[in-house]
Scaffold this active site. Structure first.
Site, short mmCIF file in Angstrom:
data_model
loop_
_atom_site.label_atom_id
_atom_site.label_comp_id
_atom_site.label_asym_id
_atom_site.label_seq_id
_atom_site.Cartn_x
_atom_site.Cartn_y
_atom_site.Cartn_z
N LEU A 1 0.30 -1.15 0.45
CA LEU A 1 0.06 -0.18 0.03
C LEU A 1 0.83 1.24 0.16
O LEU A 1 2.01 1.34 0.87
CB LEU A 1 -1.05 0.05 1.23
CG LEU A 1 -1.87 1.14 1.39
CD1 LEU A 1 -3.00 0.66 0.24
CD2 LEU A 1 -2.50 1.04 3.32
N ASP A 2 0.76 2.13 -0.58
CA ASP A 2 1.02 3.32 -1.40
C ASP A 2 1.68 3.97 -0.01
O ASP A 2 0.36 4.30 0.92
CB ASP A 2 1.01 4.27 -1.52
CG ASP A 2 1.46 3.44 -3.87
OD1 ASP A 2 1.66 2.83 -3.73
OD2 ASP A 2 0.73 4.13 -4.38
N PRO A 3 2.28 4.30 0.19
CA PRO A 3 2.68 5.79 1.49
C PRO A 3 1.58 6.69 1.98
O PRO A 3 1.60 6.93 2.87
CB PRO A 3 4.51 5.99 1.27
CG PRO A 3 5.61 5.16 0.58
CD PRO A 3 3.96 4.34 -0.33
#
EC number: 5.4.99.25
Length: 328
Positions: free
Chosen positions: A49-51
């Site tokens: 999951l992207d930052p």
């Protein structure tokens, strides 16, 4: 003389922790934090999951890591906000604007596009993505200033809905999609189709496979549970800067879901104690009962409510392929 294997550090705890990942934290960082909190021997996540995104990051502990592929292959639900009028290098707020427009789409125009982005669609992943190009991650190449050619791919979008239009600049969507789908690409491509460009300004994952929002737990809740289980320190120890260790993991372990939770789409075989023992030793067992299938490519077996093995059913017998022996 052969050296004995080193004993793994940590607890042999197994199960799923469904973390509500905050913005700004990377997936690898989140896994390391959970592994440390639980003093777990092994941990991994089921899908990056992207930052800049928040929401569901399923984290597997111990034997639950053997069920990660079943979660990664499951459907995912994202809620995301698109700001119209600009396209960026990253298709979100992190990168600089590359194209801009004064045009803003009417809701009716956006709704008319939804069908084009539902079903099996072709999309090019973002330049800043985890796609591998000749062994290198696309985002590493992009950050190094290279322009990479990423081939388009077919992905599955089961559902795409407008859930809110807070103002003329933004539209909030909810997408249910399959493995490998990038909603940042959906925002980028819809903006191009509408002639106004667009990028994501907020992204939250709210479901993955068998897990939904009711399963989410925040870092603050886990920190509070860890604090509840820490040993008390006297004033001298506190003054000396000592850190209290977690000695009672029960408050933390209350947030762990059984590894079998990830396998809800598979056929379940319920074993007796004797059968469970045989399966844990790698032996097949004959299934009894009128409703037991004769053949099944993938199934899982449980004994006394615990996951025992994943395997197949052949000619009325369950054959184990992956055996589980962890506990929590």
């Amino acid at each position: 003389m052969a050296r004995q294997g080193r004993k793994p550090k940590g607890r042999p705890v197994s199960g799923w922790v469904i973390l509500d990942k905050p913005k700004g934290m990377g997936s690898t960082e989140a896994v390391a934090k959970i592994k440390w909190l639980y003093f777990a021997q092994k941990a991994g996540h089921a899908g990056t999951l992207d930052p800049l995104a928040s929401g569901m990051l399923p984290i597997a502990l111990g034997d639950a890591t053997k069920t990660v592929p079943y979660v990664m292959d499951g459907r995912k639900v994202y809620r995301f906000t698109v700001r119209w009028g600009a396209e960026t290098t990253t298709d979100d707020t992190e990168g600089p604007v590359t194209r801009a427009s004064d045009e803003r789409p009417a809701r009716e125009a956006v709704e008319a596009l939804l069908a084009d982005y539902t079903g099996e669609i072709e999309q090019v992943p973002p330049q800043f993505s985890a796609i591998k190009i000749e062994g290198e991650r696309a985002y590493d190449l992009a950050r190094a200033g290279e322009t990479v050619e990423i081939a388009s791919r077919l992905v599955q979008v089961h559902r795409l809905d407008i859930v809110d239009v807070p103002d003329g600049e933004t539209t909030v969507f909810e997408a249910e999609c399959g493995k490998g789908t990038y909603v940042r690409s959906i925002a980028r491509d819809m903006g191009r189709d509408l002639g106004c460009f667009g990028h994501i300004v907020d992204l939250r994952r709210i479901a993955v496979g068998a897990f939904d929002e009711e399963d989410l737990v925040t870092l603050d809740e886990l920190e509070d549970a860890a604090q509840e289980g820490r040993e008390p320190l006297d004033e001298a120890a506190i003054a000396a800067g000592a850190k209290a260790r977690v000695t009672d993991f029960r408050p933390l372990d209350d947030y762990i879901l059984d590894p079998a939770t990830a396998l809800c789409d598979l056929y379940e075989v319920t074993l007796s104690d004797d059968q469970a023992g045989r399966v844990r030793s790698g032996n097949p067992v004959l299934l009894r009962g009128r409703d037991a299938p004769a053949f099944c490519d993938e199934a899982f077996a449980t004994g006394q409510g615990r996951l025992v093995a994943i395997g197949s059913i052949e000619e009325g017998s369950f054959h184990p392929k992956r055996v589980f022996g962890g506990r929590h």
